[in-house]
Design a protein around this motif. Sequence first.
Motif, PDB file in Angstrom:
ATOM      1  N   GLN A 262     -13.850  -0.271  -9.439  1.00 54.14           N
ATOM      2  CA  GLN A 262     -14.808   0.731  -8.956  1.00 54.14           C
ATOM      3  C   GLN A 262     -15.967   0.915  -9.929  1.00 54.14           C
ATOM      4  O   GLN A 262     -17.111   1.073  -9.510  1.00 54.14           O
ATOM      5  CB  GLN A 262     -14.112   2.076  -8.740  1.00 54.14           C
TER       6      GLN A 262
ATOM      7  N   LYS B 292       2.177   4.490  -5.293  1.00 51.46           N
ATOM      8  CA  LYS B 292       1.613   5.823  -5.203  1.00 51.46           C
ATOM      9  C   LYS B 292       0.298   5.858  -5.954  1.00 51.46           C
ATOM     10  O   LYS B 292      -0.568   6.626  -5.680  1.00 51.46           O
ATOM     11  CB  LYS B 292       2.497   6.873  -5.868  1.00 51.46           C
ATOM     12  N   GLY B 293       0.216   5.075  -6.981  1.00 50.41           N
ATOM     13  CA  GLY B 293      -0.924   5.256  -7.862  1.00 50.41           C
ATOM     14  C   GLY B 293      -1.725   4.003  -8.067  1.00 50.41           C
ATOM     15  O   GLY B 293      -1.528   2.997  -7.411  1.00 50.41           O
ATOM     16  N   LEU B 294      -2.626   4.124  -8.969  1.00 50.95           N
ATOM     17  CA  LEU B 294      -3.561   3.063  -9.253  1.00 50.95           C
ATOM     18  C   LEU B 294      -2.953   2.105 -10.266  1.00 50.95           C
ATOM     19  O   LEU B 294      -2.290   2.522 -11.194  1.00 50.95           O
ATOM     20  CB  LEU B 294      -4.813   3.716  -9.842  1.00 50.95           C
TER      21      LEU B 294
ATOM     22  N   PHE C  86      -8.731  11.842  -8.115  1.00 50.95           N
ATOM     23  CA  PHE C  86      -9.410  10.772  -8.846  1.00 50.95           C
ATOM     24  C   PHE C  86     -10.328  11.415  -9.884  1.00 50.95           C
ATOM     25  O   PHE C  86     -11.247  12.132  -9.530  1.00 50.95           O
ATOM     26  CB  PHE C  86     -10.285   9.924  -7.916  1.00 50.95           C
TER      27      PHE C  86
ATOM     28  N   ALA D 133     -11.612   9.489 -12.716  1.00 51.54           N
ATOM     29  CA  ALA D 133     -12.570   8.483 -13.191  1.00 51.54           C
ATOM     30  C   ALA D 133     -12.414   7.225 -12.348  1.00 51.54           C
ATOM     31  O   ALA D 133     -11.358   6.973 -11.787  1.00 51.54           O
ATOM     32  CB  ALA D 133     -12.288   8.174 -14.650  1.00 51.54           C
TER      33      ALA D 133
ATOM     34  N   GLY E 189      -3.796  -2.292  -4.841  1.00 55.52           N
ATOM     35  CA  GLY E 189      -3.535  -1.138  -5.691  1.00 55.52           C
ATOM     36  C   GLY E 189      -4.545  -0.895  -6.792  1.00 55.52           C
ATOM     37  O   GLY E 189      -4.359  -0.018  -7.629  1.00 55.52           O
ATOM     38  N   THR E 190      -5.637  -1.654  -6.785  1.00 56.15           N
ATOM     39  CA  THR E 190      -6.604  -1.507  -7.877  1.00 56.15           C
ATOM     40  C   THR E 190      -7.813  -0.647  -7.492  1.00 56.15           C
ATOM     41  O   THR E 190      -8.724  -0.467  -8.290  1.00 56.15           O
ATOM     42  CB  THR E 190      -7.082  -2.892  -8.368  1.00 56.15           C
ATOM     43  N   GLY E 191      -7.833  -0.161  -6.250  1.00 54.22           N
ATOM     44  CA  GLY E 191      -8.880   0.788  -5.894  1.00 54.22           C
ATOM     45  C   GLY E 191      -9.985   0.247  -4.998  1.00 54.22           C
ATOM     46  O   GLY E 191     -11.062   0.829  -4.912  1.00 54.22           O
ATOM     47  N   LYS E 192      -9.709  -0.841  -4.312  1.00 51.74           N
ATOM     48  CA  LYS E 192     -10.730  -1.421  -3.432  1.00 51.74           C
ATOM     49  C   LYS E 192     -11.008  -0.520  -2.221  1.00 51.74           C
ATOM     50  O   LYS E 192     -12.159  -0.258  -1.894  1.00 51.74           O
ATOM     51  CB  LYS E 192     -10.296  -2.818  -2.939  1.00 51.74           C
ATOM     52  N   THR E 193      -9.949  -0.065  -1.572  1.00 47.92           N
ATOM     53  CA  THR E 193     -10.130   0.776  -0.381  1.00 47.92           C
ATOM     54  C   THR E 193     -10.945   2.016  -0.712  1.00 47.92           C
ATOM     55  O   THR E 193     -11.856   2.403   0.025  1.00 47.92           O
ATOM     56  CB  THR E 193      -8.761   1.207   0.184  1.00 47.92           C
ATOM     57  N   ALA E 194     -10.608   2.633  -1.824  1.00 45.97           N
ATOM     58  CA  ALA E 194     -11.339   3.826  -2.229  1.00 45.97           C
ATOM     59  C   ALA E 194     -12.811   3.483  -2.461  1.00 45.97           C
ATOM     60  O   ALA E 194     -13.698   4.260  -2.098  1.00 45.97           O
ATOM     61  CB  ALA E 194     -10.708   4.419  -3.489  1.00 45.97           C
TER      62      ALA E 194
ATOM     63  N   LYS F  55       0.827  -1.206   0.000  1.00 48.17           N
ATOM     64  CA  LYS F  55       0.000   0.000   0.000  1.00 48.17           C
ATOM     65  C   LYS F  55       0.858   1.251   0.000  1.00 48.17           C
ATOM     66  O   LYS F  55       0.570   2.217  -0.669  1.00 48.17           O
ATOM     67  CB  LYS F  55      -0.889   0.024   1.242  1.00 48.17           C
TER      68      LYS F  55
HETATM   69  P1  ADP Z   1      -6.478  -1.296  -2.965  1.00 50.98           P
HETATM   70  O1  ADP Z   1      -7.379  -1.096  -1.790  1.00 50.98           O
HETATM   71  O2  ADP Z   1      -7.059  -2.205  -4.011  1.00 50.98           O
HETATM   72  O3  ADP Z   1      -5.090  -1.676  -2.609  1.00 50.98           O
HETATM   73  P2  ADP Z   1      -6.554   1.585  -3.169  1.00 50.98           P
HETATM   74  O4  ADP Z   1      -7.987   1.943  -3.047  1.00 50.98           O
HETATM   75  O5  ADP Z   1      -5.700   1.758  -1.963  1.00 50.98           O
HETATM   76  O6  ADP Z   1      -6.372   0.095  -3.718  1.00 50.98           O
HETATM   77  O7  ADP Z   1      -5.966   2.395  -4.383  1.00 50.98           O
HETATM   78  C1  ADP Z   1      -4.616   2.279  -4.795  1.00 50.98           C
HETATM   79  C2  ADP Z   1      -4.053   3.636  -5.148  1.00 50.98           C
HETATM   80  O8  ADP Z   1      -4.762   4.198  -6.243  1.00 50.98           O
HETATM   81  C3  ADP Z   1      -4.188   4.643  -4.022  1.00 50.98           C
HETATM   82  O9  ADP Z   1      -3.021   5.426  -4.027  1.00 50.98           O
HETATM   83  C4  ADP Z   1      -5.408   5.449  -4.388  1.00 50.98           C
HETATM   84  O10 ADP Z   1      -5.316   6.766  -3.878  1.00 50.98           O
HETATM   85  C5  ADP Z   1      -5.388   5.420  -5.891  1.00 50.98           C
HETATM   86  N1  ADP Z   1      -6.732   5.398  -6.494  1.00 50.98           N
HETATM   87  C6  ADP Z   1      -7.803   4.662  -6.104  1.00 50.98           C
HETATM   88  N2  ADP Z   1      -8.870   4.891  -6.896  1.00 50.98           N
HETATM   89  C7  ADP Z   1      -8.464   5.783  -7.822  1.00 50.98           C
HETATM   90  C8  ADP Z   1      -9.099   6.428  -8.950  1.00 50.98           C
HETATM   91  N3  ADP Z   1     -10.367   6.194  -9.272  1.00 50.98           N
HETATM   92  N4  ADP Z   1      -8.357   7.301  -9.664  1.00 50.98           N
HETATM   93  C9  ADP Z   1      -7.062   7.550  -9.340  1.00 50.98           C
HETATM   94  N5  ADP Z   1      -6.406   6.988  -8.313  1.00 50.98           N
HETATM   95  C10 ADP Z   1      -7.088   6.111  -7.558  1.00 50.98           C
END
Ligand code: ADP
Length: 444
Positions: A89, A38-40, A82, A84, A111-116, A34
């Motif tokens: 998501q 830094k990014g997605l 973010f 899109a 890193g695929t955006g699950k937490t978000a 995590k």
């Molecule tokens: P996971 O929970 O799958 O490990 P995260 O939700 O932590 O993934 O997201 C991974 C990274 O991508 C984080 O740095 C987050 O801020 C970023 N991120 C998540 N969703 C987006 C989005 N829609 N657009 C850009 N960056 C995103």
Amino acid sequence: RSPTYSGSPEKNGAPSNDEEDKPLSVAEKSLLQKIVRKGLIESKQELEIQRKDPHSPLYSVKTFEALHLKPELLKGIYEMGFYAPSKIQETALPTLLADPPHNMVAQSQSGTGKTAAFSLTMLSRVNPKIQEPQGLCLAPTYELAIQIGEVVAKMGKFITDLSVRYAVRGENLERGKKITEQIIIGTPGKVLDWGLKYRFFDLSKLTVFVLDEADVMIATQGHQDFSLRIQKRLSPECQIMLFSATYDKEVMEFAQDMVPNPLIIKLKREEESLDNIKQHYVLCKNIDEKYEAVSNIYGVVTIGQAMIFCHTRKTAAWLAEKLTKEGLNVGLLSGELTVEQRLSILDRFREGKEKVLITTNVLARGIDVEQVTIVINFDLPIDMEGKADCETYLHRIGRTGRFGKSGIAINLVDQGSLHVLKEIEKHFGKKIELLDTEDVDDQG
Ligand code: ADP
């Protein structure tokens, strides 16, 4: 010049620092992953969706606006940069935000955006006017809980009167008190204590419940049981979501116990490959020649950064010290460091404060840092029997689609390890070219 390498294992006279590093625990790996990213990760892989209810509307959105979120929440999302929704998501959010709420089990790599996705769901479901817990998120460790809390806080920044409470070690509450925060993020044992034993909040009043990192959760003694006991206290209307980076049989069984009638979404992991990697080797007579090679290579790392893998902590520490004495900025990461120390070293590396990071086996997969352009195997990875460890080689050097452009791998090989190199060559069916270090700057 001040030496900047930190965390020498020899400083405290650690007794057996020539040992190979123990592998990280799943929780540590997950945390480091995590932090390092830094990014997605924009996966090109297809989603697999198993619909429980054939009548449920399952559509995907390409914009956050299409989700009709509260304006304050949308503002928070945009402020986080973010623009899109990510792949997971775009499919998960319409279902997660639908009314009546739908349960979900979602798997995709870190890193695929699950937490978000689940943070957004919790934030859009809770009512800040009501001063009691409505959303609960379970995480396997203190550190992971804090990571989630930071995302929720950032995303919910513009929602007035909303607050988050951590239920983790070190947090305490007077007996008889009631929690007024709308969202609780914590570890299973503490949450169970607070909810059941002390009744600081009412589990049956929750409207949204998240279990994050299910695969890490089940790897930790007791967590699975505590989680189930918490789940049993929820009201039947409470929306339940479970997330995991992997989805093997054990996770599936746990998910079945935890989540009634879920929509299941899986996003396949992108395979690492050696396709865009130029692989080389340098023949060295001994460790001093290996050192010479590293020092030559350092001189030509002008773009990006390098990672150097050593087999033992002792070699790693020796190399770090020697390079540091030459005035070079290197970071040293090895197994005896605490999680906090590792994180700070990784942070420095990610920020580019060090051009070179020296490490033992511990983190091969954790560091998919985009700016790493050169990977040096100071020692080739081998298994217990001294045979080539091709899987580790791939994790160190391979790239997934996201980093597809190109990379360079340099293997420092002595007579004794030449056979390992040949095994690796054979395994991947790719030639590893001999490199004369004097010419290293001609190698693009
Ligand atoms: P996971 O929970 O799958 O490990 P995260 O939700 O932590 O993934 O997201 C991974 C990274 O991508 C984080 O740095 C987050 O801020 C970023 N991120 C998540 N969703 C987006 C989005 N829609 N657009 C850009 N960056 C995103």
